[in-house]
Design a protein around this motif. Structure first.
Motif, PDB file in Angstrom:
ATOM      1  N   LEU A 116       0.952  -1.190  -0.007  1.00 11.53           N
ATOM      2  CA  LEU A 116       0.008  -0.127  -0.004  1.00 11.53           C
ATOM      3  C   LEU A 116       0.886   1.197  -0.091  1.00 11.53           C
ATOM      4  N   GLY A 117       1.929   1.073   0.744  1.00 10.58           N
ATOM      5  CA  GLY A 117       3.107   2.322   0.998  1.00 10.58           C
ATOM      6  C   GLY A 117       3.526   2.577  -0.491  1.00 10.58           C
ATOM      7  N   LEU A 118       3.745   1.481  -1.489  1.00 14.42           N
ATOM      8  CA  LEU A 118       4.390   1.460  -2.776  1.00 14.42           C
ATOM      9  C   LEU A 118       3.261   2.138  -3.782  1.00 14.42           C
ATOM     10  N   GLN A 140      -2.519  -1.611  -5.199  1.00 17.58           N
ATOM     11  CA  GLN A 140      -4.100  -1.941  -4.777  1.00 17.58           C
ATOM     12  C   GLN A 140      -3.964  -3.322  -4.108  1.00 17.58           C
ATOM     13  N   ILE A 141      -4.879  -3.368  -3.332  1.00 15.43           N
ATOM     14  CA  ILE A 141      -5.180  -4.739  -2.563  1.00 15.43           C
ATOM     15  C   ILE A 141      -6.415  -5.394  -3.168  1.00 15.43           C
ATOM     16  N   ILE A 142      -6.193  -6.421  -3.991  1.00 17.82           N
ATOM     17  CA  ILE A 142      -7.593  -7.011  -4.553  1.00 17.82           C
ATOM     18  C   ILE A 142      -8.026  -8.423  -3.689  1.00 17.82           C
ATOM     19  N   ASP A 143      -8.894  -8.312  -2.727  1.00 17.02           N
ATOM     20  CA  ASP A 143      -9.291  -9.441  -2.176  1.00 17.02           C
ATOM     21  C   ASP A 143     -10.832  -9.475  -1.967  1.00 17.02           C
ATOM     22  N   LEU A 182      -1.291  -0.214 -14.142  1.00 22.08           N
ATOM     23  CA  LEU A 182      -1.942  -1.129 -12.957  1.00 22.08           C
ATOM     24  C   LEU A 182      -0.783  -1.593 -12.096  1.00 22.08           C
ATOM     25  N   LYS A 183      -0.953  -1.483 -10.618  1.00 23.87           N
ATOM     26  CA  LYS A 183       0.128  -1.768  -9.527  1.00 23.87           C
ATOM     27  C   LYS A 183      -1.058  -2.756  -8.470  1.00 23.87           C
TER      28      LYS A 183
END
Length: 349
Positions: free
Chosen positions: A122-124, A127-130, A193-194
């Protein structure tokens, strides 16, 4: 001494006896007011008195009897109050003492590792995809294998064939399908996209000290213009140092994965590396696989590999937890043994 004077003397005697803190009140009552008590004895001897004397003695007798009875009741009430006070003092709960502190729970050690990984990415700017919509555990063969450059006749499937529900529906063997689902919807006009995709995955492994049929995985993907292997190496170095310490180093070894080209195995140094450490003294341990996303994978997800490049990696939180905390058997994480899990209680209680 007249009978009236004798009766008045009984009152003083009773008062004197009742003045004692531990006097037997019932014994005093019987001695002075009972059927064979002192007052009764005096009153029985009134038969030889004149009418006036009987009247006087009877009047004094009633007054003395009433006075003694009142004194007895007062003393009885005093003793009962004292007894109650002593009982309350003995049974009192001291509410100023600290209470029993309830034992609070803590995140599971695997969840702690995953939280560290997610916080770092997140600091980089990842996105967190869950979300279950983009990250279903029950997956199609197309997304789980074919979109990852693993057609039905590909021999690499043998290493991952898992729990099938139908010939085309299975429990996912990796979280790579999440990348395809997100990538096909991504609008590159808004930027690269990251993303990382954490979650449970399933394999046909036989459970032992280092393998489990169910474990956790965090897959990462970066797609954009001019993405290179140097970007991948810098990203992996940052997460390894976040988890194991800033003095640990990584090395990349050539490998093969159907969905990346070129592909690498990533090792992390077992010990800290300083400027004085000789290369031959560094002990390495393999921790993950990574590489530049294969052009075929990009094409199947609707991305032009001539315009965009990408890197991908797969982290194993279970393996990282074993390395970080010296756990020798992966099955310990799933036994729900509080004695084991308390070692990693992040609350420190």
């Amino acid at each position: 001494m007249t009978l009236a004077e004798e009766l008045k003397g009984f009152l003083k005697e009773a008062e004197a006896e009742l003045a004692s803190p531990d006097v037997d009140v019932e014994a005093v009552r019987v001695a002075f007011l009972g059927k064979k008590g002192k007052i009764t004895g005096v009153l029985k001897s009134m038969k030889d008195l004149s009418v006036d004397e009987k009247k006087e003695v009877g009047q004094v007798g009633n007054q003395v009897r009433t006075a003694i009875q009142e004194k007895i009741e007062e003393k009885k009430a005093e003793q009962e109050a004292k007894a109650l006070e002593e009982k309350l003092a003995a049974e009192t709960l001291d509410v100023t003492l600290p209470g029993a502190k309830p034992k609070l729970g803590s995140a599971h050690v695997l969840q702690q590792i995953m939280d560290e990984i997610e916080a770092h990415f997140l600091g980089l700017g990842y996105q967190i995809i869950d979300d279950p919509t983009d990250s279903p555990e029950v997956e199609t063969d197309e997304y789980n294998f074919e979109r990852e450059n693993l057609p039905k006749d590909h021999p690499a499937r043998d290493m991952q064939d898992t729990f099938y529900i139908t010939p085309e529906i299975l429990l996912r063997t990796q979280t790579s399908p999440v990348q395809s689902r997100v990538l096909e919807k991504h609008d590159f006009s808004k930027g690269p996209l990251k993303m990382i995709a954490p979650g449970k995955v399933y394999r046909r492994d036989t459970d032992d000290a280092t393998h489990s049929h169910q474990f956790h995985q965090v897959e990462g993907l970066v797609v954009g213009k001019n993405i290179t292997m140097a970007d991948l190496k810098g990203t992996l170095l940052s997460i390894m140092q976040e988890l194991f310490g800033e003095k640990h180093q990584i090395r990349l070894r050539p490998s093969y994965f159907p969905f990346t080209e070129p592909s690498v195995e990533v090792d992390v140094s077992w010990d800290e590396v300083t400027p004085d450490t000789k290369p031959e003294d560094i002990k390495w341990i393999e921790v993950l696989g990574a590489g530049m996303t294969h052009p075929n994978v990009l094409k199947m997800d609707g991305v032009d590999p001539e315009e965009y490049t990408a890197f991908a990696f797969g982290l194993g939180p279970d393996r990282f937890a074993m390395l970080k905390y010296g756990v020798e058997d992966i099955r310990q994480f799933y036994l729900n043994d509080v004695r084991f899990l308390d070692q990693f209680n992040e609350r420190g209680i």
